[in-house]
Design an enzyme around this catalytic site. Structure first.
Site, PDB file in Angstrom:
ATOM      1  N   GLU A 124      95.459  77.603  41.721  1.00 36.67           N
ATOM      2  CA  GLU A 124      94.989  77.476  40.340  1.00 36.67           C
ATOM      3  C   GLU A 124      93.818  76.499  40.292  1.00 36.67           C
ATOM      4  O   GLU A 124      93.757  75.549  41.082  1.00 36.67           O
ATOM      5  CB  GLU A 124      96.138  76.965  39.445  1.00 36.67           C
ATOM      6  CG  GLU A 124      95.697  76.744  38.001  1.00 36.67           C
ATOM      7  CD  GLU A 124      96.850  76.524  37.020  1.00 36.67           C
ATOM      8  OE1 GLU A 124      98.013  76.439  37.450  1.00 36.67           O
ATOM      9  OE2 GLU A 124      96.563  76.448  35.801  1.00 36.67           O
ATOM     10  N   ASN A 182      98.213  77.868  33.609  1.00 38.47           N
ATOM     11  CA  ASN A 182      97.724  77.546  32.258  1.00 38.47           C
ATOM     12  C   ASN A 182      96.204  77.689  32.184  1.00 38.47           C
ATOM     13  O   ASN A 182      95.658  78.018  31.128  1.00 38.47           O
ATOM     14  CB  ASN A 182      98.124  76.119  31.878  1.00 38.47           C
ATOM     15  CG  ASN A 182      99.636  75.973  31.783  1.00 38.47           C
ATOM     16  OD1 ASN A 182     100.365  76.962  31.733  1.00 38.47           O
ATOM     17  ND2 ASN A 182     100.119  74.740  31.767  1.00 38.47           N
ATOM     18  N   GLU A 217     102.778  82.519  31.275  1.00 44.20           N
ATOM     19  CA  GLU A 217     103.657  81.714  30.404  1.00 44.20           C
ATOM     20  C   GLU A 217     103.290  81.860  28.927  1.00 44.20           C
ATOM     21  O   GLU A 217     103.122  80.868  28.220  1.00 44.20           O
ATOM     22  CB  GLU A 217     103.624  80.243  30.830  1.00 44.20           C
ATOM     23  CG  GLU A 217     104.196  80.025  32.210  1.00 44.20           C
ATOM     24  CD  GLU A 217     104.432  78.561  32.574  1.00 44.20           C
ATOM     25  OE1 GLU A 217     103.970  77.659  31.854  1.00 44.20           O
ATOM     26  OE2 GLU A 217     105.093  78.331  33.605  1.00 44.20           O
ATOM     27  N   GLU A 243     106.062  81.462  40.106  1.00 50.76           N
ATOM     28  CA  GLU A 243     105.846  80.013  40.202  1.00 50.76           C
ATOM     29  C   GLU A 243     107.211  79.379  40.409  1.00 50.76           C
ATOM     30  O   GLU A 243     108.121  79.589  39.602  1.00 50.76           O
ATOM     31  CB  GLU A 243     105.244  79.440  38.917  1.00 50.76           C
ATOM     32  CG  GLU A 243     103.768  79.667  38.743  1.00 50.76           C
ATOM     33  CD  GLU A 243     103.200  78.944  37.517  1.00 50.76           C
ATOM     34  OE1 GLU A 243     103.631  77.819  37.212  1.00 50.76           O
ATOM     35  OE2 GLU A 243     102.330  79.532  36.865  1.00 50.76           O
TER      36      GLU A 243
END
Ligand code: AHR
Length: 536
Positions: free
Chosen positions: A54, A99, A200, A322
């Protein structure tokens, strides 16, 4: 009349009986792992040994990629890190978030590097230079020999933008974005097979967070456009993120599964655990919670599969895309900026990671993908500074599994002592659990043709556990390789220039056509045993 002779016989009988009895007691005191190579759970998918990159902290910049470093090549790829990554045998790597992806616009990260726009990165509070993007990642994935897995922006991104990314990556030529890839120097399509529909999306922290109904609608339309562009792609829906007490994760999963059951291939679940109270036995039992959640979601999938219209596509599987240990770097200052989420792992963390991996193998019929989060620096098995790198404790079990656990997962019978935990928090601010009858030995096994591989975690902190491995179908034969990950104590960890916890090759066990191997598993250890079973 009792003669001396009769007394001698009686004594002999008592003695022999005693010996037999004590042999029986000694044997029955051993733990037992019964192995039947015909009792199969399912095929172990190679994607169980995945990872995640990420744009967060120093995972990309200062991790896998560092322009100007003497340790990097002319493309900015850190070669010392690449070597360690390659040796981890990562089967599939998710990118670019997390995110981060919920406000990432992929077009910012292509084309000449000096013309790419720097952006405010709002998820983890950095400046995103965009000097590393789609083309650089695909190139890196090839060099590390991993399958690239992309996550699209379902937060601030549009379904059209998702479609265009698939076009850029997977269409050979003709339309604008396929031609743009060619213009950027990449004549052949990348054929990215795995795409997740956001990250998410149930979480209030997610940029562009949606409720289950809105997410399902958006994901369904994105899936339509993406599949029309590239029919063979596999789609992963964002299931519940870490279970939180204020949310009802299964309500989210149920809704998503119901609405998307005809189009998705996987439901993604996430889990992070920690040891905030410093209670070893609670902590090492946390993988059992992942297994409980797996079973619950499997039931939900089974229910939806009854009425799904999937043609000849396989059923929906679970992707734990994850998972890791993450609790030290949770304070406000360690949640943002260029040093975000830097956890320093120890031996007990490695035991927990092995527990997760064992759970994936034991549920190999439904779990078909798993991605440790993340690859470098950010809650990661590899840690760098500008002068070098070291391998964290969790690197070693991950590597052992990725290199050895292949074929079919076996359904074992394990008999050993157990313990009960206290009631405890699974991670910070999450739901509580109490685990009863946790076996000290946590075991999984695979069989690949005639080759058996067994992973045994001894959770007992003080005691070795003498164990009989019993083959119920076929005989153990030849040399059995033994690898152990262990250290002087459960808090032992590695650092720059210091490797205390690593994989040690132990003397092989040599056997000739027998159905029993006895082995004593050391306290707080991970042991992998590998050799052949000959069918009777
Ligand atoms: O892996 C770190 C973060 O954890 C990811 O960005 C997010 O998906 C999860 O909450």
């Amino acid at each position: 009349m009792i003669t001396k002779y009769k007394i001698r016989i009686a004594l002999c009988l008592i003695l022999t009986g005693g010996l037999i009895l004590s042999a029986f007691i000694a044997e029955s005191q051993n733990a037992r792992i019964k192995i039947d190579i015909d009792r199969k759970i399912g095929d172990v998918d190679k994607n169980l040994f995945g990872n995640f990159v990420e744009h967060l902290g120093r995972c990309v910049y200062g991790g896998i990629y560092e322009e100007g470093s003497t340790l990097s090549d002319e493309n900015g790829v850190r070669l010392d890190v690449l070597d360690a990554v390659k040796d981890l045998n990562v089967s599939i790597t998710r990118y670019p978030g997390g995110n981060f992806v919920s406000n990432y616009h992929w077009k910012d990260g292509i084309g000449p590097k000096d013309q790419r726009p720097p952006r405010m990165e709002l998820a983890w509070e950095r400046l995103e230079t965009n000097r590393f993007g789609t083309d650089e990642f695909v190139n890196y994935a090839r060099r590390m020999n991993t399958e690239p897995y992309f996550s699209v922006n379902m937060g601030t991104g549009s379904i059209e933008e998702a479609q265009q990314w698939v076009e850029y990556c997977n269409v050979k030529g003709g339309p604008y974005y396929a031609e743009l890839r060619k213009k950027n120097g990449f004549s052949e399509p990348y054929n990215i097979k795995y795409w997740s529909l956001g990250n998410e999306m149930d979480g209030f922290w997610q940029m562009g967070h949606l409720n289950a109904e809105d997410y399902s609608k958006k994901a369904l339309e994105a899936a339509k456009l993406m599949r029309l562009t590239s029919p063979d792609i596999k789609l992963i829906a964002a299931g519940s993120s870490n279970y939180r007490p204020e949310a009802d994760p299964n309500e989210w999963n149920a809704k998503i599964l119901h609405e998307l059951r005809d189009v998705i291939d996987y439901l993604a679940l996430h889990m992070y655990v920690g040891n905030p109270d410093d209670n070893y036995y609670n902590f090492v039992s946390t993988p059992r919670v992942l297994e409980e959640r797996t079973r619950v979601v499997k039931g939900m999938i089974d229910r939806e599969m009854q009425n799904a219209k999937r043609g000849n596509r396989p059923p929906i599987y679970i992707a734990w895309d994850e998972y890791n240990i993450w609790y030290r770097a949770r304070a406000e200052k360690s949640m943002a900026g260029t040093r975000a989420l830097e956890e320093h792992y120890n031996l007990e963390d490695a035991l927990v990671i092995s527990g997760f991996l064992n759970a994936f193998i034991r549920n190999a019929d439904i779990v078909k993908m798993a991605n440790m989060a993340q690859l470098v620096n950010v809650i990661a098995p590899i840690f760098t500074n500008d002068k070098g790198m070291f391998k964290q404790t969790i690197y070693y079990p991950m590597q052992l599994f990725a290199k050895n656990m292949h074929g079919t997962a076996l359904n074992l019978q394990v008999d050993c002592e157990t313990y009960n935990t206290e009631k405890f928090f699974i991670g910070l601010g999450e739901s509580t659990t109490q685990q009863k009858n946790v076996p000290f030995l946590d075991v999984s096994a695979t069989c690949n043709n005639n080759e058996l591989t067994l992973c045994v975690v001894n959770r007992n902190k003080e005691k070795a556990i003498p164990t009989d491995l019993i083959s119920q179908e076929g005989l153990f034969n030849g040399d059995f390789e033994v690898y152990e990950v262990n250290g002087p104590d459960i808090k032992a960890g590695n650092d720059f220039g210091k490797t205390v916890v690593e994989t040690i090759k132990k003397p092989s066990i040599k056997v000739k056509k027998t159905n029993k191997i006895s082995y004593s598993f050391a306290p707080h250890s991970i042991t992998m045993i590998k050799g052949s079973i000959e069918k009777l």
